[in-house]
Design a protein around this motif. Structure first.
Motif, PDB file in Angstrom:
ATOM      1  N   MET A 159      11.232  -7.951   3.670  1.00 24.78           N
ATOM      2  CA  MET A 159      10.650  -6.717   3.118  1.00 24.78           C
ATOM      3  C   MET A 159       9.180  -6.972   2.799  1.00 24.78           C
ATOM      4  O   MET A 159       8.842  -7.967   2.155  1.00 24.78           O
ATOM      5  N   ALA A 160       8.302  -6.125   3.242  1.00 24.05           N
ATOM      6  CA  ALA A 160       6.872  -6.273   2.986  1.00 24.05           C
ATOM      7  C   ALA A 160       6.350  -5.005   2.332  1.00 24.05           C
ATOM      8  O   ALA A 160       6.864  -3.905   2.571  1.00 24.05           O
ATOM      9  N   TRP A 161       5.313  -5.182   1.518  1.00 27.78           N
ATOM     10  CA  TRP A 161       4.736  -4.039   0.810  1.00 27.78           C
ATOM     11  C   TRP A 161       3.275  -3.851   1.189  1.00 27.78           C
ATOM     12  O   TRP A 161       2.553  -4.819   1.479  1.00 27.78           O
ATOM     13  N   SER A 162       2.839  -2.630   1.120  1.00 27.28           N
ATOM     14  CA  SER A 162       1.425  -2.325   1.294  1.00 27.28           C
ATOM     15  C   SER A 162       0.696  -2.597  -0.015  1.00 27.28           C
ATOM     16  O   SER A 162       1.325  -2.862  -1.049  1.00 27.28           O
ATOM     17  N   THR A 163      -0.622  -2.506   0.020  1.00 29.21           N
ATOM     18  CA  THR A 163      -1.408  -2.739  -1.204  1.00 29.21           C
ATOM     19  C   THR A 163      -1.025  -1.743  -2.289  1.00 29.21           C
ATOM     20  O   THR A 163      -0.853  -2.104  -3.456  1.00 29.21           O
ATOM     21  N   SER A 164      -0.875  -0.483  -1.916  1.00 37.27           N
ATOM     22  CA  SER A 164      -0.528   0.536  -2.915  1.00 37.27           C
ATOM     23  C   SER A 164       0.868   0.310  -3.467  1.00 37.27           C
ATOM     24  O   SER A 164       1.113   0.514  -4.669  1.00 37.27           O
ATOM     25  N   GLN A 165       1.792  -0.129  -2.627  1.00 37.05           N
ATOM     26  CA  GLN A 165       3.156  -0.403  -3.093  1.00 37.05           C
ATOM     27  C   GLN A 165       3.171  -1.610  -4.030  1.00 37.05           C
ATOM     28  O   GLN A 165       3.875  -1.618  -5.042  1.00 37.05           O
ATOM     29  N   LEU A 166       2.385  -2.636  -3.689  1.00 36.36           N
ATOM     30  CA  LEU A 166       2.300  -3.821  -4.554  1.00 36.36           C
ATOM     31  C   LEU A 166       1.750  -3.437  -5.920  1.00 36.36           C
ATOM     32  O   LEU A 166       2.275  -3.855  -6.959  1.00 36.36           O
ATOM     33  N   ALA A 167       0.690  -2.633  -5.919  1.00 38.98           N
ATOM     34  CA  ALA A 167       0.087  -2.202  -7.180  1.00 38.98           C
ATOM     35  C   ALA A 167       1.086  -1.407  -8.012  1.00 38.98           C
ATOM     36  O   ALA A 167       1.190  -1.583  -9.231  1.00 38.98           O
ATOM     37  N   ASP A 168       1.843  -0.530  -7.350  1.00 39.13           N
ATOM     38  CA  ASP A 168       2.829   0.287  -8.052  1.00 39.13           C
ATOM     39  C   ASP A 168       3.932  -0.572  -8.656  1.00 39.13           C
ATOM     40  O   ASP A 168       4.322  -0.380  -9.812  1.00 39.13           O
ATOM     41  N   LEU A 169       4.427  -1.537  -7.898  1.00 38.48           N
ATOM     42  CA  LEU A 169       5.488  -2.428  -8.388  1.00 38.48           C
ATOM     43  C   LEU A 169       5.015  -3.265  -9.582  1.00 38.48           C
ATOM     44  O   LEU A 169       5.772  -3.522 -10.524  1.00 38.48           O
ATOM     45  N   ALA A 170       3.756  -3.687  -9.528  1.00 42.79           N
ATOM     46  CA  ALA A 170       3.218  -4.550 -10.587  1.00 42.79           C
ATOM     47  C   ALA A 170       2.709  -3.747 -11.785  1.00 42.79           C
ATOM     48  O   ALA A 170       2.347  -4.334 -12.810  1.00 42.79           O
ATOM     49  N   GLY A 171       2.690  -2.433 -11.655  1.00 36.56           N
ATOM     50  CA  GLY A 171       2.212  -1.606 -12.764  1.00 36.56           C
ATOM     51  C   GLY A 171       0.717  -1.697 -12.952  1.00 36.56           C
ATOM     52  O   GLY A 171       0.208  -1.642 -14.077  1.00 36.56           O
ATOM     53  N   THR A 172      -0.025  -1.841 -11.834  1.00 34.67           N
ATOM     54  CA  THR A 172      -1.477  -1.917 -11.923  1.00 34.67           C
ATOM     55  C   THR A 172      -2.087  -0.964 -10.912  1.00 34.67           C
ATOM     56  O   THR A 172      -1.431  -0.005 -10.499  1.00 34.67           O
ATOM     57  N   THR A 173      -3.331  -1.206 -10.517  1.00 33.94           N
ATOM     58  CA  THR A 173      -4.019  -0.267  -9.629  1.00 33.94           C
ATOM     59  C   THR A 173      -4.491  -0.961  -8.353  1.00 33.94           C
ATOM     60  O   THR A 173      -4.608  -2.187  -8.292  1.00 33.94           O
ATOM     61  N   LEU A 174      -4.785  -0.133  -7.339  1.00 32.39           N
ATOM     62  CA  LEU A 174      -5.352  -0.659  -6.102  1.00 32.39           C
ATOM     63  C   LEU A 174      -6.654  -1.410  -6.372  1.00 32.39           C
ATOM     64  O   LEU A 174      -6.904  -2.479  -5.803  1.00 32.39           O
ATOM     65  N   ARG A 175      -7.454  -0.848  -7.246  1.00 32.64           N
ATOM     66  CA  ARG A 175      -8.743  -1.465  -7.564  1.00 32.64           C
ATOM     67  C   ARG A 175      -8.544  -2.851  -8.169  1.00 32.64           C
ATOM     68  O   ARG A 175      -9.293  -3.781  -7.855  1.00 32.64           O
ATOM     69  N   THR A 176      -7.538  -2.992  -9.014  1.00 35.01           N
ATOM     70  CA  THR A 176      -7.268  -4.288  -9.639  1.00 35.01           C
ATOM     71  C   THR A 176      -6.829  -5.315  -8.601  1.00 35.01           C
ATOM     72  O   THR A 176      -7.283  -6.464  -8.610  1.00 35.01           O
ATOM     73  N   ILE A 177      -5.937  -4.911  -7.698  1.00 34.64           N
ATOM     74  CA  ILE A 177      -5.479  -5.816  -6.640  1.00 34.64           C
ATOM     75  C   ILE A 177      -6.674  -6.283  -5.804  1.00 34.64           C
ATOM     76  O   ILE A 177      -6.815  -7.479  -5.503  1.00 34.64           O
ATOM     77  N   ARG A 178      -7.531  -5.362  -5.443  1.00 38.13           N
ATOM     78  CA  ARG A 178      -8.701  -5.715  -4.647  1.00 38.13           C
ATOM     79  C   ARG A 178      -9.637  -6.650  -5.413  1.00 38.13           C
ATOM     80  O   ARG A 178     -10.249  -7.553  -4.835  1.00 38.13           O
ATOM     81  N   HIS A 179      -9.739  -6.419  -6.710  1.00 39.43           N
ATOM     82  CA  HIS A 179     -10.590  -7.293  -7.532  1.00 39.43           C
ATOM     83  C   HIS A 179     -10.013  -8.705  -7.580  1.00 39.43           C
ATOM     84  O   HIS A 179     -10.770  -9.690  -7.514  1.00 39.43           O
TER      85      HIS A 179
END
Length: 238
Positions: free
Chosen positions: A1-21
């Motif tokens: 199972m693989a997740w997109s950036t937005s899915q990862l952010a949603d699962l972790a309870g954070t934001t796309l911007r945070t993941i990119r940072h």
């Protein structure tokens, strides 16, 4: 199972911007990309993001987390240092709250420590003398400031003080000497001399040094008092 950036952010309870940072600062490794070019995150990425988020929630900075690396699941030393920092912050906030409570209770100005502010309000200082005291409070050690504040209990608007406050810059020699003699004879001045036999004793233990305190006092006095008043003060100390 693989997740997109937005899915990862949603699962972790954070934001796309945070993941990119996290990627930008080197905290989170770049994942493989799918055939369509989109990033493909796995469980290790999610675990890493959750760990970073947890450590930042505890108070660690991203720089501190980066220094820990990936393998230290229980950063004992970093947590110990963080706990020490938090204890110091709590102590500082408790002191601030105690002082704030005193300020609110006494309803005194906030530009001075409460115990000094209360005495100044009762002393009825001139605007110049009050400004001088505000600056002086920043120069003195806590112990010396407490001793100085005690002397204000005996301060009053003596006629000699009123004469000094109203002294014009072009006052003649006789007037200046009379004002100096009158102020020197005030009971308050006797109290000051008893507490500080040497006028320089006011800043003998100044936190930033005697010379810094002396130079600051000179600059403040030159700005607050006119030439005749400065002459009177010089005569009093002479």
């Amino acid at each position: 199972m693989a997740w997109s950036t937005s899915q990862l952010a949603d699962l972790a309870g954070t934001t796309l911007r945070t993941i990119r940072h996290y990627h930008d600062v080197g905290l989170l490794a770049e994942p493989e990309r799918r055939a369509n070019g989109y990033k493909s995150y796995g469980v290790p990425h999610l675990v890493r993001v959750l760990r970073i988020k947890r450590l930042t929630d505890l108070g660690l900075s991203l720089t501190q987390i980066a220094e820990l690396g990936d393998g230290d699941e229980h950063p004992r030393e970093a947590l110990r240092e963080l706990d020490t920092e938090l204890a110091a912050q709590i102590e500082r906030l408790q002191r601030i709250r105690a002082e704030l409570a005193l300020v609110r209770l006494q309803e005194v100005p906030t530009d001075l420590p409460p115990e000094v502010a209360a005495m100044i309000e009762n002393a009825n200082l001139s605007p110049q003398d009050r400004s001088f005291t505000v600056v002086l409070a920043q120069l003195l050690s806590p112990e010396t400031l407490a001793r100085y504040a005690e002397t204000l209990k005996g301060y009053s608007r003596d006629p000699a003080v009123v004469a000094f406050d109203n002294l014009p810059e072009d006052a003649d020699e006789q007037t200046r000497q009379a004002v100096a003699d009158g102020m020197r004879a005030m009971p308050y001045m006797a109290q000051i001399r008893a507490v500080f036999p040497d006028p320089a004793g006011l800043w003998s233990d100044a936190p930033r040094g005697v010379e810094h305190a002396r130079q600051t006092v000179i600059k403040v006095m030159v700005e607050l008092y006119n030439k005749a008043q400065l002459d009177v003060l010089a005569r009093m100390s002479g």
